[in-house]
Scaffold this active site. Structure first.
Site, short mmCIF file in Angstrom:
data_model
loop_
_atom_site.label_atom_id
_atom_site.label_comp_id
_atom_site.label_asym_id
_atom_site.label_seq_id
_atom_site.Cartn_x
_atom_site.Cartn_y
_atom_site.Cartn_z
N ASP A 105 0.84 -1.20 0.00
CA ASP A 105 0.00 0.00 0.00
C ASP A 105 0.88 1.25 0.00
O ASP A 105 2.02 1.23 0.46
CB ASP A 105 -0.90 0.02 1.23
CG ASP A 105 -1.88 -1.14 1.25
OD1 ASP A 105 -2.09 -1.75 0.18
OD2 ASP A 105 -2.41 -1.44 2.33
N LYS A 106 0.30 2.34 -0.45
CA LYS A 106 1.04 3.60 -0.54
C LYS A 106 1.64 4.00 0.80
O LYS A 106 2.77 4.50 0.87
CB LYS A 106 0.11 4.70 -1.06
CG LYS A 106 0.77 6.05 -1.22
CD LYS A 106 -0.22 7.07 -1.78
CE LYS A 106 0.39 8.45 -1.88
NZ LYS A 106 -0.56 9.46 -2.42
#
Length: 238
Positions: A105-106
Site C-alpha cells: 500500500d502507498k
C-alpha cells in the site's frame, strides 16, 4: 542468445526510450565493437558484441533484481500520473521493463522486490505457493491471545472465504500494540482488513520478509541494493 535490435538493446540497458536512443545513434555516440553505428535496426549479439555509448561499455543483463526498503507515500507501480513510483527510486542505469513483485500500500513501508524476471515473480505470487510474508505493525487497540487464536483460525474480512491461517506474535500489548504477523496470501489491504475485522486499526505497517528474502536492516527507508548471488539462488530454489 538470438540477435536483437540495437535500439532495443540500448533502451533495455537504461539508455532512454527508443526515441531518445535514436537521437544518440544519430549523434554518433554509439559504437559496436569500436565501430560507430547510426542505424537503430542494426542487429547485435549481446553475448558477443561490445556496445559502448560515449566511450563507456554497456553490459547486457537479461534480468535485474533489486531489494528496496519502500518508503510511505510512494506507490508500487511502474507508472502513475499523480504519485512517485517505486521504480523512480532506482536511480542507476536500469532495464526499462522492471516491475515491483506484488504491491505494498502507498502508506506501507518495507521490503519490496523489483525485477523483470516474470517467472520468479509468478513463483512468489502464485496463490498455490503459499509464500510467507511477515509484517511488523503498530495497532490501535489491545491485541490479546484471543486475537492470536482468531487469526490462526482465519478471519472474515468480507471476501468469499476466511483468510488462511496466519501467525500473530504479540511484542507489546496495550492501548497501542506492537505485533508481527505472517500471512501466506496477498489479498487487497489484507493486514489492515484483518485487524479491522476484530475492531482494531493499523497505524503503521512494514513488511519484513517475503519467502526466504529478508529486508536488509542496513537499508535506510527509500534505499535499495542489488540482490546478492546467495539471495537470488535461494529465491530461485524455493
Amino acid at each position: 542468445m538470438s540477435l536483437i535490435r540495437l535500439d532495443k538493446y540500448l533502451a533495455d540497458a537504461g539508455q532512454g526510450t527508443r526515441s531518445e536512443v535514436k537521437i544518440k545513434l544519430k549523434q554518433c555516440r554509439v559504437r559496436v565493437n569500436d565501430t560507430v553505428v547510426k542505424k537503430p535496426e542494426t542487429k547485435i549479439n549481446p553475448d558477443e558484441d561490445v556496445v559502448s555509448i560515449d566511450g563507456k561499455a554497456l553490459f547486457h543483463e537479461e534480468f535485474q533484481y533489486y531489494m528496496l526498503n519502500k518508503p510511505a507515500g510512494v506507490v508500487s507501480a511502474t507508472k502513475d500520473e499523480r504519485d512517485k513510483t517505486v521504480l523512480q527510486l532506482i536511480t542507476e542505469d536500469k532495464r526499462r521493463d522492471l516491475f515491483p513483485v506484488g504491491r505494498l500500500d502507498k502508506d506501507t513501508e518495507g521490503l519490496l522486490l523489483i525485477t523483470n524476471d516474470g517467472v520468479l515473480a509468478n513463483n512468489l505470487l502464485a496463490p498455490g505457493k503459499h509464500v510467507d510474508k511477515e509484517y511488523y505493525a503498530l495497532v490501535e487497540g489491545r491485541v490479546t491471545e484471543e486475537t492470536v487464536e482468531s487469526f490462526r483460525q482465519g478471519v472474515d474480512i468480507g471476501d468469499d472465504k476466511l483468510t488462511a491461517p496466519a501467525v500473530l506474535i504479540i511484542e507489546e500489548s496495550g492501548e497501542e500494540s506492537r505485533i508481527r504477523l505472517t500471512i501466506t496470501e496477498g489479498r487487497y489491504h489484507q493486514v489492515k482488513r484483518m485487524f479491522e475485522a476484530v475492531g482494531m486499526k493499523v497505524k503503521y505497517l512494514k513488511r519484513l520478509s517475503m519467502g526466504c528474502l529478508k529486508l536488509d536492516e542496513t537499508l535506510e527507508v527509500g534505499e535499495y541494493r542489488r540482490l546478492t548471488p546467495e539471495e537470488l539462488e535461494e529465491l530461485k530454489n524455493k
